[in-house]
Write an enzyme that holds these catalytic residues in place. Structure first.
Site, PDB file in Angstrom:
ATOM      1  N   LYS A 183      17.018 -22.058  -6.614  1.00  0.00           N
ATOM      2  CA  LYS A 183      17.220 -21.564  -5.256  1.00  0.00           C
ATOM      3  C   LYS A 183      16.321 -20.363  -5.012  1.00  0.00           C
ATOM      4  CE  LYS A 183      21.160 -19.785  -7.551  1.00  0.00           C
ATOM      5  NZ  LYS A 183      22.578 -19.663  -7.669  1.00  0.00           N
TER       6      LYS A 183
ATOM      7  N   MET B 217      22.262 -27.934 -11.273  1.00  0.00           N
ATOM      8  CA  MET B 217      21.358 -28.636 -12.184  1.00  0.00           C
ATOM      9  C   MET B 217      20.048 -29.076 -11.525  1.00  0.00           C
ATOM     10  SD  MET B 217      22.085 -28.953 -15.389  1.00  0.00           S
ATOM     11  CE  MET B 217      23.388 -28.230 -16.372  1.00  0.00           C
TER      12      MET B 217
ATOM     13  N   CYS C 156      28.913 -27.989 -12.660  1.00  0.00           N
ATOM     14  CA  CYS C 156      28.771 -26.667 -13.289  1.00  0.00           C
ATOM     15  C   CYS C 156      29.397 -25.567 -12.452  1.00  0.00           C
ATOM     16  CB  CYS C 156      27.303 -26.354 -13.519  1.00  0.00           C
ATOM     17  SG  CYS C 156      26.361 -27.688 -14.230  1.00  0.00           S
TER      18      CYS C 156
ATOM     19  N   GLU D 187      21.050 -13.718 -15.977  1.00  0.00           N
ATOM     20  CA  GLU D 187      21.284 -12.440 -15.304  1.00  0.00           C
ATOM     21  C   GLU D 187      22.663 -11.853 -15.540  1.00  0.00           C
ATOM     22  OE1 GLU D 187      22.032 -12.165 -11.059  1.00  0.00           O
ATOM     23  OE2 GLU D 187      21.555 -14.279 -10.866  1.00  0.00           O
TER      24      GLU D 187
ATOM     25  N   ASN E 282       2.038  -0.264   5.690  1.00  0.00           N
ATOM     26  CA  ASN E 282       2.529  -0.559   4.351  1.00  0.00           C
ATOM     27  C   ASN E 282       3.578  -1.646   4.514  1.00  0.00           C
ATOM     28  OD1 ASN E 282       3.601  -0.646   1.816  1.00  0.00           O
ATOM     29  ND2 ASN E 282       4.600   1.340   1.933  1.00  0.00           N
ATOM     30  N   GLY E 283       3.272  -2.822   4.051  1.00  0.00           N
ATOM     31  CA  GLY E 283       4.235  -3.907   4.184  1.00  0.00           C
ATOM     32  C   GLY E 283       3.533  -5.206   4.459  1.00  0.00           C
TER      33      GLY E 283
ATOM     34  N   CYS F 292       0.789  -1.217   0.000  1.00  0.00           N
ATOM     35  CA  CYS F 292       0.000   0.000   0.000  1.00  0.00           C
ATOM     36  C   CYS F 292       0.820   1.265   0.000  1.00  0.00           C
ATOM     37  CB  CYS F 292      -0.857   0.023   1.249  1.00  0.00           C
ATOM     38  SG  CYS F 292      -1.288  -1.585   1.861  1.00  0.00           S
TER      39      CYS F 292
ATOM     40  N   CYS G 107      33.634 -28.247 -16.276  1.00  0.00           N
ATOM     41  CA  CYS G 107      32.724 -28.965 -17.183  1.00  0.00           C
ATOM     42  C   CYS G 107      33.518 -29.595 -18.329  1.00  0.00           C
ATOM     43  CB  CYS G 107      31.683 -27.995 -17.735  1.00  0.00           C
ATOM     44  SG  CYS G 107      30.619 -28.748 -18.954  1.00  0.00           S
TER      45      CYS G 107
ATOM     46  N   CYS H 185      25.865 -31.832 -22.888  1.00  0.00           N
ATOM     47  CA  CYS H 185      25.958 -31.997 -21.434  1.00  0.00           C
ATOM     48  C   CYS H 185      25.761 -33.466 -21.050  1.00  0.00           C
ATOM     49  CB  CYS H 185      24.896 -31.120 -20.768  1.00  0.00           C
ATOM     50  SG  CYS H 185      24.656 -31.475 -19.026  1.00  0.00           S
TER      51      CYS H 185
END
Ligand code: SF4
Length: 1644
Positions: free
Chosen positions: A1084, A576, A1255, A1038, A326-327, A91, A1260, A1249
């Site tokens: 994760k 993996m 990894c 990422e 708020n939260g 909020c 690898c 693979c």
């Protein structure tokens, strides 16, 4: 060129027309003016605001005009996988007050404007006229009430108003009235009568109209002789009793929420006006009161709600009775449980035994805020606590490791931690009693924004944003500041002044001798343990081995879990994902902990950072008997402080040793049961899934009884204050009760019998081994565990030489191997770290709040098990009964002991076994595939077939791969036990050639988000080429992307934006088709990513804007996403950064993900990914990989159902991922609701693979998951193999469609139970049918179409992002020809654009930047080619991803996210010169820019003449930022660039900083205490740095006219010595190495 622009305010949004006819109100001339109008008369301002509120709609999360209205007008109860208990809301909060208590219209006008201008923080469903809730709490308008109430009122303060929602039905309404009147009379209150409010619902949408209550006020009077306090108390009691009584009556009659009395407020001082309204509707709805000119107030608290649903709820709107919030309270379940546990001890000193009439205070029917408000009311009315004191106790600041607090304050917090656990989670709580106090407090993490102004005329304005009352002129403002983490903003209305945080807290903390009380009464387990002699570990080859087997130890437990903890003090890593069978389908004996998955925060509340922000976290807990919370005296702190929930053997011994317990009595309760009675008949099919009266269940009931008796005391003994559940007696004759069941059952039993608050509960246990076990035991109520057998196992590891074998590189001699005590210490440290991580994933900071909070989902447990041991824990598909669990316990036991030859003493008791037939530890292969062991989806045969099939493009080989995997699926996954309905298959008459072609189907495929860095450049590019060729999409992951790929088919269509912001620039974003916000990842969830330093090559570092060789840990996503409205802001930011692309949000499956997805859809994401918790390729601790996240089947089905129920489904495209391998998997995903499918391991296997799962090690062998040039050279993958894979999949999917009688994938999407059913044969043939047959997958298969038949069930509509109304359109028009000129290689005159701005100008400059980046590429425009001069308070995310050549200069101030993702542009924020006249306003002492300024900046410059908020320059990788002071966590995770701070910093500066340099002015030499020294070193500014720093300050002065900077420059030789240089150690080493290499080259 000078282009002038004006910006209309909240009232005048272009291009929109109201969906319903508005009522006719004459619009004052000012209403159409800018909201940044000159301040005129109060009346005119009010008229303008009122008219705006009644007539206008500002830009917010409305959708394009709808074809139909399919939102339900009544909130559904629990339906299939949808559960309203998981609804969330976030909020906008604000308050305005006259500190001298002068009532006026101005306050109401200001507050209304504040409310309306925070509309973008509120939510709107499918109907633009239906808000999520908004309201206003105001002080009693005495004069107004005297005139309009119709009653003869006594003196102000002697009457009260109960503001009520009554049921629509008159008979029920009358009963509600009577309930309140009766309760009021019983408490001695006088009754004047009811007033029906004049409300106007003509502007409401259908949903709020359908549930609109009657709104009436009951006027009450004070009894003669009562003082004001007594009057308040009796009003509270009457309100509590009336609501409880009415709720009980109506519940008994089975009526719904809308037939129940709800009291908004009941006070002589204040009234709450709220409802399921939009912010703009509040005044108009309560027109009879709030729109009248003579309605005056001296304060107002406002709130606009953003709920994750579209269902109506009037009562959940805020403000509540004393506060608004708020939260989110992440620990709500635990807080409610503990409140319930202490109810038996609650006794108001004023009310005595009648206190029970006020209970329960908390309820499952209320939101987290509602429960918080209930406890706050109880504390302020029934104890001696003041309102600020109660707020301090419920939301304490981080005190444990805070050197900035006085001992007195620490003692206050420590004392109160003995009374109550923190209500933990991100929270901005605004509170008031409207009489003496109004204020706000921020939680210890400070994740919510709260800015405030104090004006010269005695007003204070606090809100989530600045600029929300735009007519407050700069010269009127005395102070611009912000609420800091853990601090309180407070106004004493009686004294008429702002009370500084320190003053109020010191005052409260010095009321009682807390330090003295603590030192007298509080005990510490570490003190007790220090009196114990070191405990000898019971260890021998024979019995230890048997015990290990009995408690479920395997060789993997020893080597994969325990050894890394014992050696490195941290958990072992894997990669993996998790492809092993679910516990409920596994044929292997599985521990009970395997049936639980950890929950994690996503979107509506942030996970926090246990590594870099450890300073706010704590594992310390007071345990043992509690006292009366309402009557705090010295005995309340007579508790035992436990510093680490994993007990040492000495601590356990101390708990059981009478001599050291200071009079505390303890009882050890045997948690074993007889082997003799536990033989079960062979499983019979008719009994499967029924549950049964097993020996285990009886043993648990008996255990609970014995534990309860021990607490109560018996046989003349006092009750025990310490209960230790011990399975130490387990042996050949006795079975251990699984610790989790034992703890859970006893905790629940003691809660239910009101005894949990009387004793501490510990477990001395054999089966607690790893982080997940500890997290579960504590999460389900244990105060501590002693992993007795794990300690034995560690000793065995050492004894067997395994520790030395693994440490041989570091410790050549076995003599130097750490001893048992050191190994145990490392192990406990690893468990503590892991536990902090589990807590942080849920945004919980203290173990005290985490304990008993039950933040898990049970997956595959019978309802009887859940109810007995884990009551209230989500569990959706049934599963293993006590019976089945007992079979596992017996199997392990028999394996451990059956070969033993018993040795007995003369009495026949077992004393040991002979040395023959000692069992070997089994290795079922839970972590790594093993032939004959646990079932894994990735089998060697499957991989071989897949590689052969994709190389040869052979359908036959591919089909054998599918058979292999589908067969394994049947034994391991939920989808595996489904089948296509035979009746549907039978009917099909579709010809294959009529089915959608494969070349269309493959466009739905996506490769998973595998970052450049985690995998090699070659494999990353091969995936991109394959997907671009197909027409599908690859995902950058990422790690950013090399810009050279943007122009060709190596480009990834999906550009991911994660919290690390690696390589996220305007250029990167503008070159996407889809931008994906990574909220969580399957491998994760709730954690940040990690890339070890040895994988950060020069190339990877360049792409990411980091330092080569320096490891990277991404923060959890809590820097700019604290809540749903922040996610909405980020979605808006990213949409502006690429208006042609779409914005996706990646979530992970867990209970409630559907509800979160609904919020995300309302926040205008175009696309949602629901990942399975078992997917992901990245490296993570095994706890993260194995124990968090649910199967995608549940996630996608819940999301589909919830979105359809909310009529939000057609706005978004849904994608899923997580071990999708075969056409069957994908078709089932489609049937459950997914339109797109992401695959990772399949394409990687196609590229070569071999599932070595190395990894994370950079080794690898096939050149995929490595940056090692030699290994990369071995990469042989071909895009064609990936292309073949996807076409093979698509062709088989076509055949499935054909067999189902369908011609397109669209027909299959969401078909669910229309085409799918459970295959009973697969359940029966499962290796453990007794578990499998207990599964109930009906909720999974529920067709969403049936839940809301008129709603859309797949993506058909585009979101309306309302970009057409953005100010950037004007900017782009103004700069169009200039950009075109430069794009063609020409040159143009710079332009200047001047305009006013206000907080509704969000993300200004970003669409313009996108246009520049698309036209001119990464270099953008020449410096300062476009200068935008703004005056006012700029909106959030000013200059997000600002491209090179654009300068934005604000005269005024800026909100959160200013300069976020700065990509080469320049941002300047400085105060208005008129404000500086007279010298009263000192810029360097006032806040000029909000939180997370310059977060993720990659290049460019930012200058702020004033103080910045928290998290300044987090993850800056290349920009220069100069500021005159910052809050906490400055430069956190910074990897490059420069930051100059010309003022004070907050705590935790430079945490995780691995690159770049910061210069901090530190004349008093206090900075070192504020700096996190984990990765940096401090030093003077020397050598060439001196000129560099001087240059930055000169730039700052030139840009902002900073006097602080000018003064420093004027005396530079002296000034420079006052600076500290903050230099990351690794970065320094890399720079020195580079210098040395350059020198060498020069010499050569
Ligand atoms: S072969 Fe390479 S990419 Fe595949 S699991 Fe092993 S290390 Fe990872």
């Amino acid at each position: 060129m000078l282009v002038r622009g004006t910006r209309t305010g909240a009232a005048a949004v272009r291009g929109r027309s109201p969906a319903r006819p508005r009522k006719a109100v004459t619009l004052p001339a000012t209403a159409t003016m800018s909201s940044s109008v000159q301040r005129t008369s109060r009346a005119a301002r009010y008229a303008a605001a009122s008219a705006r509120a009644a007539l206008a709609r500002p830009a917010r999360y409305a959708v394009a005009p709808r074809r139909h209205l399919a939102a339900l007008t009544k909130a559904p109860g629990r339906t299939a996988l949808y559960d309203p208990a998981h609804e969330r809301d976030n909020c906008g909060v604000g308050l305005v007050a006259d500190i001298n208590k002068n009532p006026s219209r101005v306050i109401l006008t200001d507050c209304n404007e504040m409310l309306v201008r925070m509309s973008h923080r509120g939510g709107c469903g499918c109907d633009p006229q239906s808000g999520d809730g908004a309201g206003m709490l105001v002080a009693m308008p005495d004069a107004f009430m005297r005139k309009h109430s119709g009653f003869e009122l006594p003196a102000q303060g002697d009457y009260a108003v109960a503001m009520c929602f009554l049921p629509q039905d008159e008979a029920n309404a009358e009963r509600a009235r009577k309930s309140l009147e009766r309760a009021s009379r019983q408490r001695g209150l006088g009754i004047l009568g009811w007033r029906v409010l004049e409300t106007d619902n003509s502007d409401l949408g259908e949903a709020p109209l359908a549930s609109e209550p009657r709104v009436e006020q009951l006027f009450l009077t004070k009894k003669q002789g009562w003082d004001a306090r007594k009057f308040d108390q009796e009003l509270y009691r009457a309100q509590a009793v009336a609501q409880l009584e009415n709720f009980q009556i109506m519940s008994d009659e089975g009526v719904g929420e809308d037939a129940v009395l709800y009291i908004n407020s009941m006070s002589p001082h204040q009234i709450t006006y709220k409802g399921q309204l939009t912010p703009e509707q509040v005044l108009g709805y309560f027109s009879g009161d709030l729109l009248r000119d003579d309605f005056h107030t001296h304060l107002a608290l406002v709130h606009s709600r953003f709920s994750t649903n579209t269902f109506p709820s009037w009562s959940r709107a805020q403000p509540l009775r004393q506060m608004c919030h708020n939260g989110e309270i992440n620990t709500l379940r635990g807080n409610k449980n503990w409140m319930r546990a202490r109810e038996g001890l609650l006794k108001s000193p004023y009310l005595g035994d009648d206190t029970a009439k006020l209970l329960p205070v908390t309820s499952d029917e209320m939101s987290d805020s509602g429960n918080f408000d209930g406890v706050l009311q109880l504390l302020t009315n029934e104890s001696a606590m003041s309102l600020p004191e109660a707020a301090m106790i419920m939301v304490p600041e981080a005190w444990q490791d805070n050197d900035g607090l006085t001992d007195e304050k620490k003692a206050f917090y420590e004392y109160h931690s003995c009374l109550m656990e923190p209500w933990d989670g991100p929270a901005l709580i605004a509170f008031t009693d409207s009489n003496k106090w109004i204020g706000a407090t921020l939680d210890r993490n400070g994740l919510r924004p709260a800015r405030y102004y104090e004006t010269h005329d005695g007003r204070v304005l606090v809100s989530s944003e600045v600029g929300v009352v735009p007519w407050v002129k700069p010269e009127e403002i005395k102070v611009r500041s912000r609420l800091e983490p853990g601090k309180m903003f407070l106004v004493d209305l009686e004294e008429g002044r702002i009370i500084p945080d320190d003053e109020i807290k010191n005052r409260v903390a010095s009321q009682k001798p807390y330090q003295e009380w603590l030192s007298t009464h509080t005990k510490y387990l570490s003190d007790w343990a220090s009196q114990q002699k070191p405990q000898e570990l019971v260890f021998d080859d024979e019995t230890t081995a048997r015990r290990l087997v009995m408690h479920g130890y395997t060789t993997e437990t020893m080597e994969t879990l325990l050894a890394p903890m014992a050696i490195g003090g941290k958990e072992g890593f894997g990669s993996m994902g998790n492809d092993a069978a679910l516990a409920c389908l596994s044929a292997e004996p599985r521990p009970v902990s395997d049936y639980f998955k950890q929950l994690f925060a996503q979107v509506t509340n942030p996970p926090i950072d246990p590594i870099r922000e450890e300073l706010v976290m704590s594992l310390v807990c007071p345990v043992g008997p509690e006292s009366n919370l309402l009557d705090a005296g010295e005995n309340n702190c007579a508790r035992l402080v436990v510093e680490h929930p994993v007990l040492t053997p000495e601590e356990l011994a101390a708990l059981q040793d009478d001599r050291s317990r200071d009079g505390w009595s303890s009882a050890t309760v045997d948690a074993t049961f007889a082997r003799d009675g536990a033989d079960q008949p062979a499983p019979s099919p008719e009994m499967f899934g029924q549950g049964s009266d097993s020996a285990l269940e009886r043993a648990l009931a008996d255990l609970c009884e014995r534990a309860a008796r021990a607490v109560q005391g018996s046989y003349g003994r006092d009750g025990a204050a310490i209960i230790v559940l011990s399975d130490a007696l387990a042996g050949p004759d006795r079975l251990p009760i699984p610790t989790l069941l034992a703890v859970g059952a006893v905790h629940q039993h003691l809660l239910k019998t009101g005894q949990r608050g009387k004793a501490a509960l510990f477990a001395d246990c054999g089966d607690v081994k790893e982080v997940h076990d500890v997290a579960l035991a504590v999460g389900f109520g244990a105060d501590g565990v002693c992993p007795r057998v794990a300690y034995e196992a560690l000793a065995k590891l050492r004894h067997d030489g395994l520790i030395h074998a693994k440490m041989r590189n570091d410790i050549p001699s076995p003599d130097d191997v750490p001893d048992d005590a050191e190994i145990r210490k490392a192990y406990r440290k690893a468990l503590a770290k892991g536990l902090l991580k589990v807590m942080s994933k849920m945004g919980i900071s203290t173990l005290q709040s985490y304990k008993g909070a039950q933040i898990f989902e049970a997956l595959g447990l019978h309802p009887d098990v859940v109810e007995t041991c884990f009551s209230g824990t989500p569990s959706r598909i049934g599963g293993a009964s006590f019976d089945a669990i007992q079979r596992d316990v017996v199997a392990l036991h028999d394996h451990a002991w059956s070969g033993s030859k018993r040795q007995t003493d003369p009495a026949g008791a077992w004393t040991g076994v002979n040395h023959e037939d000692v069992p070997q530890l089994p290795n079922p292969g839970q972590f790594h595939y093993r032939n004959g062991g646990e079932v894994h989806l990735n089998t060697p045969m499957g991989m071989v077939s897949l590689q052969a099939a994709t190389k040869s493009n052979s359908r036959d080989t591919f089909l054998s791969y599918c058979r292999e995997v589908d067969d394994v699926n049947a034994k391991s996954t939920l989808r595996g036990v489904l089948r296509w309905r035979p009746d549907v298959l039978d009917k099909s008459s579709v010809r294959l050639e009529d089915v959608e072609p494969a070349k269309e189907i493959v466009k739905r495929f996506v490769t998973g988000a595998m970052s450049l860095g985690s995998i090699s450049r070659e494999s990353h590019e091969a995936l991109a080429v394959a997907m671009n060729t197909l027409g599908g999409k690859s995902n950058t992951g990422e790690g950013g992307e090399d810009p050279v790929r943007f122009g060709d088919n190596r480009r990834s269509s999906i550009k991911q934006v994660a919290s690390g912001r690696f390589g996220v620039t305007s250029h990167y974003l503008a070159n996407s088709d889809q931008i994906q916000i990574k909220m969580a990842q399957g491998a994760k969830p709730g954690e940040g990513g990690e890339l070890p330093g040895f994988k950060v090559s020069d190339y990877i570092a360049e792409c990411r804007g980091t330092t080569p060789g320096v490891g990277l840990i991404s923060p959890p996503p809590h820097h700019d996403i604290y809540s749903i409205e922040d996610l909405a802001q980020l979605i808006h930011d990213l949409k502006c950064a690429n208006p042609e692309g779409e914005v996706s949000v990646k979530l992970v499956s867990e209970v409630g993900v559907g509800v979160i997805a609904a919020g995300v859809a309302k926040a205008k994401a175009d696309h949602i990914v629901v990942s399975g918790g078992d997917g992901g390729t990245g490296a993570a601790a095994w706890t993260g990989i194995k124990c968090a996240g649910l199967p995608w089947e549940l996630g996608i089905a819940e999301t589909q159902q919830t979105l359809v129920l909310n009529d939000l489904r057609d706005r978004v495209r849904l994608q899923t991922d997580g071990q999708l391998k075969t056409p069957r998997d994908i078709c089932i995903a489609a049937a459950l609701g997914a339109e797109e499918y992401a695959l990772s391991t399949g394409p990687l296997i196609a590229l070569g693979c071999i599932m070595m799962r190395k990894c994370h090690l950079n080794t690898c062998p096939v050149g995929i998951a490595t940056q090692d040039p030699e290994l990369r050279a071995k990469f042989e993958g071909q895009p064609e193999h990936v292309i073949n894979f996807f076409f093979l999949l698509a062709e088989e999917m076509r055949r499935t469609l054909q067999s189902l009688g369908m011609t397109s994938m669209d027909e299959l999407v969401g078909a669910a139970g229309d085409v799918l059913e459970v295959d009973p044969a697969k359940l029966r043939s499962n290796g453990r049918p007794d578990k499998a047959m207990g599964l109930d997958l009906a909720p999974l298969l529920q067709s969403a179409r049936e839940l809301n038949p008129t709603a859309g069930y797949r993506h058909t509509q585009l979101q309306d992002h309302e970009l057409g109304i953005k100010a950037d359109n004007e900017l782009m028009d103004a700069a169009h020809s200039l950009i075109e000129t430069y794009a063609k290689g020409g040159e143009a005159e710079p332009i200047v654009i001047e305009r006013e701005t206000n907080n509704l100008d969000r993300t200004l400059g970003t669409m313009l930047s996108a246009k520049v980046s698309k036209a001119c590429g990464k270099p953008g425009l020449p410096d300062d080619a476009v200068r935008i001069k703004l005056e006012g308070s700029s909106g959030q995310s000013l200059g997000f991803a600002l491209a090179p050549g654009i300068t934005i200069e604000v005269v005024g101030d800026a909100n959160d996210g200013c300069g976020k993702g700065l990509s080469g542009g320049r941002v300047i924020v400085r105060p208005n010169l008129t404000q500086l006249e007279g010298g009263h306003f000192i810029p360097s002492e006032n806040v000029i820019v909000g939180n997370v300024a310059c977060y993720g900046a990659t290049a460019g410059e930012a200058f702020f003449r004033g103080v910045g908020g928290e998290r300044f320059c987090v993850r800056n990788s290349g920009a220069l930022a100069v500021v005159e002071g910052v809050g906490d966590h400055g430069c956190e995770y910074m990897t490059g660039g420069r930051m100059v701070c010309l003022g004070k910093t907050g705590r935790n500066f430079a945490a995780g900083m691995s690159g770049g340099i910061a210069y901090v002015l530190d004349p008093d030499r206090v900075f070192a205490d504020k700096c996190n020294m984990g990765m940096v070193e401090l030093g003077p500014v020397e050598g060439e740095d001196i000129d560099e720093l001087k240059g930055y300050i000169e730039k700052h002065v030139a840009a902002t006219e900073s006097t602080v900077g000018a003064d420093l420059l004027a005396d530079w030789d002296n000034s420079v010595s006052k600076f500290v240089r903050v230099m990351p150690t690794d970065y320094k080493a890399v720079l020195e190495k580079m210098k040395a290499e350059e020198a060498l080259e020069a010499t050569a």
